[in-house]
Design a protein around this motif. Sequence first.
Motif, short mmCIF file in Angstrom:
data_model
loop_
_atom_site.label_atom_id
_atom_site.label_comp_id
_atom_site.label_asym_id
_atom_site.label_seq_id
_atom_site.Cartn_x
_atom_site.Cartn_y
_atom_site.Cartn_z
N GLY A 45 -5.50 10.78 5.68
CA GLY A 45 -4.73 10.79 4.93
C GLY A 45 -3.24 11.55 5.68
N PHE A 46 -3.10 13.15 5.85
CA PHE A 46 -2.31 13.26 6.55
C PHE A 46 -1.85 12.55 7.59
CE2 PHE A 46 -0.15 16.81 8.82
CZ PHE A 46 1.04 17.23 8.68
N LEU A 47 -2.84 11.98 8.69
CA LEU A 47 -2.74 11.44 9.98
C LEU A 47 -1.80 9.91 9.90
CD1 LEU A 47 -4.68 12.05 12.24
CD2 LEU A 47 -2.51 13.02 12.92
N ALA A 48 -1.98 9.02 8.51
CA ALA A 48 -1.46 7.64 8.06
C ALA A 48 -0.27 8.02 7.43
CB ALA A 48 -2.39 7.89 7.10
N ALA A 49 0.08 9.85 6.95
CA ALA A 49 1.79 10.10 6.61
C ALA A 49 2.05 10.25 7.65
CB ALA A 49 1.38 11.32 5.34
N ARG A 78 6.49 10.30 5.93
CA ARG A 78 6.37 10.40 3.86
C ARG A 78 5.09 11.61 3.53
NH1 ARG A 78 0.91 8.39 2.45
NH2 ARG A 78 0.80 7.12 4.31
N LYS A 79 5.50 12.07 2.46
CA LYS A 79 5.18 13.33 1.68
C LYS A 79 3.60 12.83 2.06
CE LYS A 79 6.24 14.50 -2.46
NZ LYS A 79 6.36 14.86 -3.20
N TYR A 80 2.67 13.85 1.96
CA TYR A 80 1.40 13.59 1.89
C TYR A 80 1.41 14.85 0.67
CZ TYR A 80 -3.78 13.94 2.48
OH TYR A 80 -4.65 13.97 1.96
N THR A 81 0.13 14.24 -0.13
CA THR A 81 -1.13 15.26 -0.82
C THR A 81 -2.89 15.22 -1.16
OG1 THR A 81 -0.80 14.20 -2.76
CG2 THR A 81 1.50 16.13 -2.36
N ALA A 82 -2.93 15.93 -1.26
CA ALA A 82 -4.15 16.32 -1.48
C ALA A 82 -4.53 17.16 -2.99
CB ALA A 82 -4.56 17.08 -0.26
N PHE A 136 -12.68 28.43 -2.74
CA PHE A 136 -11.67 28.08 -4.86
C PHE A 136 -10.67 26.67 -3.83
CE2 PHE A 136 -8.49 30.28 -1.12
CZ PHE A 136 -7.71 29.47 -0.84
N PHE A 137 -10.26 26.29 -5.63
CA PHE A 137 -9.78 24.81 -5.18
C PHE A 137 -8.17 25.10 -4.77
CE2 PHE A 137 -13.66 24.23 -6.78
CZ PHE A 137 -14.10 22.80 -5.98
N ALA A 138 -7.75 23.92 -4.46
CA ALA A 138 -6.74 24.35 -4.00
C ALA A 138 -5.12 22.33 -4.44
CB ALA A 138 -5.77 24.87 -2.92
N ASP A 139 -4.74 22.64 -4.15
CA ASP A 139 -3.62 22.24 -4.34
C ASP A 139 -2.55 21.44 -2.83
OD1 ASP A 139 -4.43 19.93 -6.95
OD2 ASP A 139 -3.00 21.11 -7.80
N ILE A 140 -3.11 21.13 -2.37
CA ILE A 140 -1.35 20.45 -0.74
C ILE A 140 -0.71 19.22 -1.26
CG2 ILE A 140 -1.80 20.72 1.79
CD1 ILE A 140 -5.11 21.49 1.37
#
Length: 119
Positions: free
Chosen positions: A64-68, A73-77, A90-94
Amino acid sequence: MEATARARADSDPSLGMFDCNTKGEITFVSDTFARWVNMDTEDLHGWKFLNIFHPLAVEGFRAGFLAAIPDGRKYTASHMEIIPTDRPNFFADIMIQPAEENGRVLRWVGVIRKEEHAS
């Protein structure tokens, strides 16, 4: 200005930050981010930071990041499972976005936030 931003990143206990080069390789990790995953900042440089993710999430994140990158463009996960060394998962948003000058991407700036409701 960059030194000021990095000093703030190192002192904010609620926000992990990182920079990537134009190929997506990490070149800077805030002390907070490194502390969360119980690793030295240098041990997260390059693509080594992928080792903090749950193994089933690594390829999706990287792809996903390499495609952005080519599109700038911004990439979010969202809801990424992080597996620290000798600490509870733990869980995180990036979120990773391009840092541009004159329409040219110079580097990528990333932010990682722990999810409040994660166990």
